[in-house]
Motif scaffolding. Structure first.
Motif, PDB file in Angstrom:
ATOM      1  N   TYR A 603      65.081 -17.623   5.901  1.00  0.00           N
ATOM      2  CA  TYR A 603      63.687 -18.409   6.597  1.00  0.00           C
ATOM      3  C   TYR A 603      64.698 -19.164   7.895  1.00  0.00           C
ATOM      4  CZ  TYR A 603      60.581 -18.079   2.762  1.00  0.00           C
ATOM      5  OH  TYR A 603      59.649 -17.741   1.839  1.00  0.00           O
ATOM      6  N   GLN A 604      63.720 -19.353   8.759  1.00  0.00           N
ATOM      7  CA  GLN A 604      64.307 -20.007   9.851  1.00  0.00           C
ATOM      8  C   GLN A 604      64.404 -21.622   9.515  1.00  0.00           C
ATOM      9  OE1 GLN A 604      61.341 -19.151  13.114  1.00  0.00           O
ATOM     10  NE2 GLN A 604      62.871 -17.769  14.054  1.00  0.00           N
ATOM     11  N   GLN A 605      65.533 -22.078   9.959  1.00  0.00           N
ATOM     12  CA  GLN A 605      65.538 -23.742   9.759  1.00  0.00           C
ATOM     13  C   GLN A 605      65.088 -24.228  11.078  1.00  0.00           C
ATOM     14  OE1 GLN A 605      69.381 -25.573   9.668  1.00  0.00           O
ATOM     15  NE2 GLN A 605      68.751 -26.817   7.703  1.00  0.00           N
ATOM     16  N   ILE A 606      63.972 -24.949  10.939  1.00  0.00           N
ATOM     17  CA  ILE A 606      63.560 -25.554  12.495  1.00  0.00           C
ATOM     18  C   ILE A 606      63.740 -26.868  12.399  1.00  0.00           C
ATOM     19  CG2 ILE A 606      61.089 -26.038  13.661  1.00  0.00           C
ATOM     20  CD1 ILE A 606      61.571 -23.060  13.013  1.00  0.00           C
ATOM     21  N   LEU A 607      64.241 -27.227  13.803  1.00  0.00           N
ATOM     22  CA  LEU A 607      64.826 -28.533  14.101  1.00  0.00           C
ATOM     23  C   LEU A 607      63.542 -29.441  14.982  1.00  0.00           C
ATOM     24  CD1 LEU A 607      68.379 -28.033  15.131  1.00  0.00           C
ATOM     25  CD2 LEU A 607      67.459 -28.369  12.915  1.00  0.00           C
ATOM     26  N   PHE A 608      63.475 -30.681  14.457  1.00  0.00           N
ATOM     27  CA  PHE A 608      62.465 -31.605  15.314  1.00  0.00           C
ATOM     28  C   PHE A 608      63.552 -32.264  15.809  1.00  0.00           C
ATOM     29  CE2 PHE A 608      59.481 -30.020  12.110  1.00  0.00           C
ATOM     30  CZ  PHE A 608      58.237 -30.086  12.895  1.00  0.00           C
ATOM     31  N   THR A 609      63.582 -32.033  17.301  1.00  0.00           N
ATOM     32  CA  THR A 609      64.536 -32.840  18.134  1.00  0.00           C
ATOM     33  C   THR A 609      63.704 -33.744  18.941  1.00  0.00           C
ATOM     34  OG1 THR A 609      64.672 -31.011  19.941  1.00  0.00           O
ATOM     35  CG2 THR A 609      66.183 -30.818  17.987  1.00  0.00           C
ATOM     36  N   ASN A 610      64.648 -34.947  19.266  1.00  0.00           N
ATOM     37  CA  ASN A 610      64.308 -35.981  19.957  1.00  0.00           C
ATOM     38  C   ASN A 610      62.772 -36.262  20.036  1.00  0.00           C
ATOM     39  OD1 ASN A 610      64.932 -38.030  22.139  1.00  0.00           O
ATOM     40  ND2 ASN A 610      64.281 -36.599  23.781  1.00  0.00           N
ATOM     41  N   SER A 611      62.108 -36.155  18.903  1.00  0.00           N
ATOM     42  CA  SER A 611      60.753 -36.481  18.525  1.00  0.00           C
ATOM     43  C   SER A 611      60.535 -37.656  18.347  1.00  0.00           C
ATOM     44  CB  SER A 611      60.080 -35.584  17.388  1.00  0.00           C
ATOM     45  OG  SER A 611      60.593 -34.158  17.581  1.00  0.00           O
ATOM     46  N   LYS A 612      59.338 -38.293  19.071  1.00  0.00           N
ATOM     47  CA  LYS A 612      59.229 -39.648  18.699  1.00  0.00           C
ATOM     48  C   LYS A 612      57.581 -39.663  19.105  1.00  0.00           C
ATOM     49  CE  LYS A 612      60.374 -39.919  23.687  1.00  0.00           C
ATOM     50  NZ  LYS A 612      61.479 -40.629  24.694  1.00  0.00           N
ATOM     51  N   VAL A 613      57.144 -41.075  18.781  1.00  0.00           N
ATOM     52  CA  VAL A 613      55.736 -41.529  18.915  1.00  0.00           C
ATOM     53  C   VAL A 613      55.923 -42.529  20.091  1.00  0.00           C
ATOM     54  CG1 VAL A 613      54.651 -40.870  17.129  1.00  0.00           C
ATOM     55  CG2 VAL A 613      55.680 -43.194  17.146  1.00  0.00           C
ATOM     56  N   SER A 614      54.915 -42.763  21.060  1.00  0.00           N
ATOM     57  CA  SER A 614      55.340 -43.709  21.976  1.00  0.00           C
ATOM     58  C   SER A 614      53.797 -44.203  22.578  1.00  0.00           C
ATOM     59  CB  SER A 614      56.012 -43.211  23.069  1.00  0.00           C
ATOM     60  OG  SER A 614      55.208 -42.337  23.938  1.00  0.00           O
ATOM     61  N   GLU A 615      53.890 -45.373  23.317  1.00  0.00           N
ATOM     62  CA  GLU A 615      52.585 -46.099  24.061  1.00  0.00           C
ATOM     63  C   GLU A 615      52.168 -45.212  25.154  1.00  0.00           C
ATOM     64  OE1 GLU A 615      53.837 -50.106  24.674  1.00  0.00           O
ATOM     65  OE2 GLU A 615      53.187 -50.862  22.498  1.00  0.00           O
ATOM     66  N   THR A 616      53.194 -44.410  25.662  1.00  0.00           N
ATOM     67  CA  THR A 616      52.673 -43.596  26.831  1.00  0.00           C
ATOM     68  C   THR A 616      51.391 -42.770  26.627  1.00  0.00           C
ATOM     69  OG1 THR A 616      55.055 -43.297  27.337  1.00  0.00           O
ATOM     70  CG2 THR A 616      53.422 -41.936  28.654  1.00  0.00           C
TER      71      THR A 616
END
Length: 622
Positions: A603-616
């Protein structure tokens, strides 16, 4: 009565000698007064005896032979007469037999001697050592025991007065300085100094338990509580301050120094930069050459997270008795070698870093969390080692008899826990709640942010500010993460290589989350819960460098917000990267599903990078 008669006969001898020599004018008068005083004593006329002794003490050295010796003896006799006056009323004297008087005079000699010793301690420039004091108390204890077998003689008050005076001297002169040393050492975080003073106090307690017992116990408890307040005990170390790793993107590791702590030689490291958060996954091993030629290797790697992107770490050597000469370091991140250190033998000492536990006092906490079923009002928190208890009040908006699972996350760390919120209330009623969270390690004084998630609601509590707070942005690695299927998940560092994850473009990430289907073939499915103030979820997904190219199949990543699909990204052996930016205007619940088809190599290994929740606030992607 032996001592008493000995003193009397000595005075008579001195008197006879003085008469024979006839050297001073008042020798004869002195002798006459002495004989009258002794007759007054045996005749129970204690006032008269004391008056005669007082008169004898008025003679000057020019008037009396053997002046110093006579005056010392008369002072003792005067004290004896004073004791007798205080011990008996006029009526009681008539019932005192000659035998009782003889015994009393003998015992009073001992009382005078015991009191004189304490007086000498108080006036002397030299303090007695504990051996002398212990011998004195043995004599006092024996005398007190002897007195108990003579109930007809009123000596208990005299013995009690002497003991009180002696006890006060010991407390003021021997004990109080040690308790002051212990308090001062604790305030300076000088554990060794506090322990040394406590040991000296213990030595006194062993010999004088009646005087020292409660004081020693109180100081021992204070010392134990002081030590228990630390995760990493205070102490001293040889100051090294040598950088062993430096990388512009990852950060810096500095070898601060080494010192012996509780029979173990510890090495201290300061870590700064993005790498700090993950140092528990990158243990450093030290190999040291000692001055005796022996080589030893460290173990017991411990990391203490401080403020953001800062950490303290220690490693321990098993041999504290030898001095280090040369130290080399290694770690799992083999692509980034650590520098060797040659130890300067004349390096100065300094205070080693110390880390306290999170306070175990009940601390106020202010915050609220509301949904249609109930309202939570936080009121306090209390830590106890690895357990954190959050308490408050719950207001029911409808009849509730339920147990809710609360998910806890400590942002800036990998510590997570679960607790149960039990509610049994009728609509409109309120009641107290307490939820316990047990983490994998004892919480430190630097523990601050606490992420509370329950019933798809999430809020961030600041333990240091004692209130709920709204953060402008929060990294995905700090969000509560509810997995709905079995799959493989790693955060930041590839456990197999000890390296930070790199994406298909070779870019290295320090906050990536790697996800892929597990051996069961289940598609990874998980939920993320944003705080009420967060308005967007953004970041990128990419195939990891390790599974890039052909042979790893395909992946379809689906993002849903509030139950509605808002974004899909397809990855294969050609398209292996995609950004996303999602609006959370209508919901704080984010569901992510990876539908993966394996290739020949897995399987592909999927990276979630620089992911964030924000007030924007962002526009919803089409």
């Amino acid at each position: 009565m032996t001592k008493y008669l000995y003193t009397f006969f000595l005075l008579l001898i001195l008197g006879a000698c003085s008469q024979e020599l006839a050297s001073k004018p008042q020798d004869a008068n002195f002798q006459s007064l002495l004989e009258q005083a002794e007759e007054a004593i045996t005749g129970m006329e204690f006032e008269k005896a004391k008056s005669l002794y007082d008169q004898m003490l008025t003679y000057s050295e020019d008037e009396l032979s053997y002046y110093d010796g006579r005056m010392n003896l008369i002072k003792t006799r005067q004290e004896q007469a004073s004791l007798l006056l205080n011990q008996f009323s006029n009526e009681e004297r008539t019932n005192l037999s000659p035998e009782q008087l003889a015994s009393l005079l003998e015992l009073n000699q001992t009382i005078t001697s015991l009191k004189g010793t304490v007086d000498q301690w108080q006036t002397s420039a030299f303090e007695p050592d504990i051996t002398e004091v212990s011998a004195y108390y043995k004599e006092l204890n024996q005398f007190e025991e002897d007195v108990q077998f003579m109930p007809s003689l009123p000596l208990e008050d005299d013995v009690a007065a002497i003991r009180k005076e002696a006890d006060q001297y010991v407390r003021n002169t021997l004990i109080q300085p040690l308790t002051n040393q212990i308090s001062a050492a604790i305030s300076k975080e000088d554990t060794a100094g506090a322990h040394s003073a406590l040991k000296s106090l213990q030595d006194i307690e062993k010999q004088l338990p009646r005087v020292t017992g409660e004081i020693y116990e109180a100081q021992w408890i204070a010392f134990v509580q002081y030590k228990a307040s630390y995760l990493l005990q205070p102490g001293q170390m040889f100051q090294r301050e040598q950088i062993i790793f430096e990388n512009m993107e990852q950060g810096t590791i500095t070898f601060l120094g080494d010192g012996v702590h509780e029979d173990t030689r510890k090495l201290f490291f300061r870590i700064e930069g993005p790498i700090a958060r993950w140092m528990d996954k990158l243990p450093i091993t030290a190999r040291a050459t000692l001055t005796n030629g022996k080589t030893i290797q460290s173990g017991n790697w411990s990391v203490y997270q401080l403020e953001q992107d800062n950490a303290l770490a220690t490693a321990a050597f098993p041999s504290p008795e030898n001095t280090l000469e040369q130290v080399s370091f290694s770690w799992a991140n083999n692509e980034q070698p650590l520098r060797e250190v040659v130890v300067n033998p004349v390096t100065p000492k300094t205070m080693a870093p110390a880390v306290k536990r999170l306070s175990q006092d009940t601390t106020p906490l202010n915050g609220r969390l509301i949904n249609s079923e109930y309202e939570l009002s936080f009121s306090s928190f209390k830590a106890s080692d690895e357990v954190l208890t959050i308490s408050g009040t719950v207001q029911a908006n409808q009849d509730l008899q339920t147990s809710k699972t609360v998910y806890a996350k400590l942002p800036g760390t990998e510590l997570t826990a679960k607790g149960q919120l039990n509610i049994d209330l009728a609509a409109g009623e309120s009641g107290p709640f307490s939820v316990q969270f047990t983490f994998d390690q004892t919480l430190s004084e630097h523990t601050n942010l606490f992420k509370w998630t329950v019933d798809q609601m999430s809020t961030t509590l600041s333990l240091q500010e004692q209130r709920s707070i709204s953060l402008v942005e929060e990294l995905l690695v700090d969000q509560p993460w509810l997995s709905r299927t079995a799959y493989q998940k790693e955060i930041a560092i590839n456990a197999a290589t000890g390296q930070f994850f790199s994406d298909v473009n070779g870019e290295q990430w320090f906050n990536a989350i790697a996800v892929s289907s597990g051996p069961s073939g289940d598609n990874p499915t998980f939920d993320i819960f944003a705080s009420p103030n967060q308005r967007s979820f953004s970041g990128s997904i990419a195939v990891s460098e390790a599974t890039s190219g052909k042979g790893y199949g395909t992946s379809l990543i689906t993002f849903s917000v509030g139950g509605e699909v808002v974004r899909q990204i397809s990855l294969d052996d050609i398209v292996q990267y995609g950004p996303f930016e999602l609006s959370l205007a209508n919901s704080s619940v984010i569901n992510i599903t990876l539908e993966q088809m394996p290739g020949a190599q897995g399987y592909q290994q999927i990276l979630f990078t620089n992911s964030k929740v924000s007030e924007t606030t962002v526009e919803q992607e089409e």
